[in-house]
Design an enzyme around this catalytic site. Structure first.
Site, PDB file in Angstrom:
ATOM      1  N   ARG A  58       0.817  -1.213   0.000  1.00  0.00           N
ATOM      2  CA  ARG A  58       0.000   0.000   0.000  1.00  0.00           C
ATOM      3  C   ARG A  58       0.860   1.276   0.000  1.00  0.00           C
ATOM      4  NH1 ARG A  58      -2.018   1.807   4.443  1.00  0.00           N
ATOM      5  NH2 ARG A  58      -2.166  -0.246   5.385  1.00  0.00           N
ATOM      6  N   TYR A 111     -15.337  17.680 -14.474  1.00  0.00           N
ATOM      7  CA  TYR A 111     -15.890  16.323 -14.431  1.00  0.00           C
ATOM      8  C   TYR A 111     -16.846  16.181 -13.235  1.00  0.00           C
ATOM      9  CZ  TYR A 111     -15.916  11.226 -14.306  1.00  0.00           C
ATOM     10  OH  TYR A 111     -16.296   9.915 -14.303  1.00  0.00           O
ATOM     11  N   ASP A 183      -6.695  18.732 -14.567  1.00  0.00           N
ATOM     12  CA  ASP A 183      -7.125  17.401 -14.990  1.00  0.00           C
ATOM     13  C   ASP A 183      -6.913  17.353 -16.500  1.00  0.00           C
ATOM     14  OD1 ASP A 183      -8.537  15.186 -15.936  1.00  0.00           O
ATOM     15  OD2 ASP A 183     -10.081  15.340 -14.376  1.00  0.00           O
ATOM     16  N   LYS A 208      -8.814   6.296 -19.246  1.00  0.00           N
ATOM     17  CA  LYS A 208      -9.119   6.843 -20.571  1.00  0.00           C
ATOM     18  C   LYS A 208      -7.936   6.592 -21.520  1.00  0.00           C
ATOM     19  CE  LYS A 208     -12.758   7.915 -18.299  1.00  0.00           C
ATOM     20  NZ  LYS A 208     -12.993   9.196 -17.673  1.00  0.00           N
TER      21      LYS A 208
HETATM   22  C1  LIG Z   1     -13.260   9.621 -16.338  1.00  0.00           C
HETATM   23  C2  LIG Z   1     -12.758  10.905 -15.827  1.00  0.00           C
HETATM   24  C3  LIG Z   1     -12.414  11.051 -14.472  1.00  0.00           C
HETATM   25  C4  LIG Z   1     -12.621   9.941 -13.452  1.00  0.00           C
HETATM   26  O1  LIG Z   1     -11.763   8.889 -13.675  1.00  0.00           O
HETATM   27  P1  LIG Z   1     -12.065   7.356 -13.192  1.00  0.00           P
HETATM   28  O2  LIG Z   1     -10.879   6.617 -13.673  1.00  0.00           O
HETATM   29  O3  LIG Z   1     -13.355   6.949 -13.835  1.00  0.00           O
HETATM   30  O4  LIG Z   1     -12.181   7.396 -11.714  1.00  0.00           O
HETATM   31  C5  LIG Z   1     -11.905  12.272 -14.074  1.00  0.00           C
HETATM   32  N1  LIG Z   1     -11.748  13.300 -14.933  1.00  0.00           N
HETATM   33  C6  LIG Z   1     -12.075  13.192 -16.226  1.00  0.00           C
HETATM   34  C7  LIG Z   1     -11.883  14.366 -17.130  1.00  0.00           C
HETATM   35  C8  LIG Z   1     -12.584  11.994 -16.729  1.00  0.00           C
HETATM   36  O5  LIG Z   1     -12.922  11.898 -18.016  1.00  0.00           O
END
Ligand SMILES: *Cc1c(COP(=O)(O)O)cnc(C)c1O
Length: 400
Positions: A58, A111, A183, A208
């Site tokens: 962890r 998001y 992000d 993604k």
């Molecule tokens: C999908 C997404 C997230 C969240 O990510 P997870 O891997 O689903 O927890 C955060 N920010 C953006 C821009 C996203 O497209």
């Protein structure tokens, strides 16, 4: 942050940190959760290495470390931390850098999960949240003048691809003593380098484009070690650490990222160009289009094109959008992005389902909006698919 590594990003993502001497080319997956030590001094030394050590899974782990080193090399970051999801990375950053009584400023277009964490934290932890409109950065100074701890932005945003000038956002945040976190999921690490533009923290849903095959869930935070130290502490305490096989799969996927991003971005730009000329489509959102308000900024701060995400408004409102999404055969009706598969989703039924039609109109999201995450398929197969699906709207409407 100066980029001292003279290699290009595609080379860095394939080779990671320069390495001398022999050994396996691929990273072995090591499944041990704990490590044994010949002496107490050795144990203490490994423990004190924290994220970089091999002590208990962890805290940090060799398979995790290999992936984190490659991610850091790719963006010339001092350090990277891998998480079990994008939301684990984003919520850990918020928990690490915002506490009771602090302010955090983010964008209305962020998001949905990020907005949920921010609102939840304001109830649970007593921090306060102010949301800004990404379409009107001139109004941001007043919010920053209240001296928030953190400014959190995305660019381009989902689903209408608002573009934020990241270098300007960094200057604004720093002038008021705030950290800037970005992000960068939609642009991808090869498509845009927020650290080079002045950001303090870069965050990803590796689910993604980094994973890229719609088969893994992970997240990343990157930045200077000093900024990531408290984020590591949150990961360690809350436990959002990925399994070694996931870390291995993320690292393995990174090696083809440049090829995937180039192809996805090229497909997205060509789909946007053709859709923008189509009389069955009311409006197209993609920063590659000169008519897009963020085109100039995107051209300055993005690489390898303008991103794989686009959206278009079908004439015929929600019914038109539903008809298109159900008629598509190559593109899949699925709520994610950055995959090798072209994915389509309708914001009225996914990200913006809780809003009324009026609230969506206010946010600039028409009910007939179809969001497309372009994959790596042959462009002509995709175009035939969209062309046929758009023709269905006319046929269904004509039949009454
Ligand atoms: C999908 C997404 C997230 C969240 O990510 P997870 O891997 O689903 O927890 C955060 N920010 C953006 C821009 C996203 O497209």
């Amino acid at each position: 942050m100066a980029d001292r590594d003279s290699r290009g990003p595609s080379t860095r993502v394939v080779h990671g940190q320069p390495r001398h001497g022999g050994g396996p080319v691929g990273t072995p997956i090591l499944h041990s959760t704990t490590f044994e030590f010949a002496s107490v001094a050795d144990l203490i030394a490994a423990r004190d290495q924290k994220a970089a050590g091999a002590f208990y899974q962890r805290l940090g782990h060799p398979t995790l470390n290999a992936c984190e080193e490659r991610l850091a090399a790719l963006e010339s970051a001092e350090q990277a931390l891998l998480f079990s999801s994008g939301m684990a990375a984003i919520s850990s950053v918020m928990l690490a850098h915002v506490k009771a009584g602090d302010r955090v400023v983010a964008m209305q277009q962020c998001y949905g999960g990020t907005l949920d964490v921010l609102h939840w934290g304001s109830e649970r932890f007593g921090w306060s949240v102010e949301l800004l409109d990404a379409r009107n950065p001139r109004g941001w100074e007043a919010a920053l003048a209240k001296r928030p701890k953190l400014l959190h932005v995305e660019s381009p945003t989902n689903p209408t691809l608002c573009v934020v000038d990241i270098a300007e956002a960094a200057k604004l945040a720093h002038r008021h003593g705030a950290l800037l976190s970005v992000d960068n999921t939609v642009a991808s690490p090869l498509g845009q380098s927020p650290l080079q533009l002045g950001a303090d923290l870069v965050l990803y849903s590796a689910t993604k484009s980094i994973g890229g095959h719609s088969d893994l869930l992970a997240g990343v935070a990157l930045g200077a070690s000093q900024v990531l130290e408290p984020v590591w502490h949150v990961r360690h305490v809350f436990g959002g650490v990925p399994d070694p096989s996931v870390a291995w799969l993320v690292e393995r996927s990174l090696m083809t990222l440049a090829l995937r991003v180039e192809r996805m971005n090229a497909n997205a730009a060509e789909l946007a160009r053709r859709l923008a000329q189509d009389p069955r489509v009311a409006r197209v959102f993609h920063p590659s289009l000169e008519s897009h308000p963020g085109h100039e900024i995107a051209r300055r701060q993005m690489r390898l094109g303008f991103g794989s995400l686009l959206a278009f408004e079908v004439r015929g409102g929600a019914f038109g959008a539903e008809t298109v999404s159900e008629a598509l055969a190559v593109a899949k009706n699925a709520p994610s992005l950055g995959s090798v598969h072209t994915l389509v989703s309708l914001p009225i039924h996914t990200s913006h389902r809780k809003m009324t039609s009026e609230q969506r109109a206010e946010a600039g999201i028409p009910d007939g909006l179809v969001r497309v995450s372009a994959g790596i398929e042959d462009l002509e197969d995709l175009w035939k698919d969209f062309d046929r699906a758009l023709a269905m709207v006319g046929m269904v409407t004509a039949r009454g």
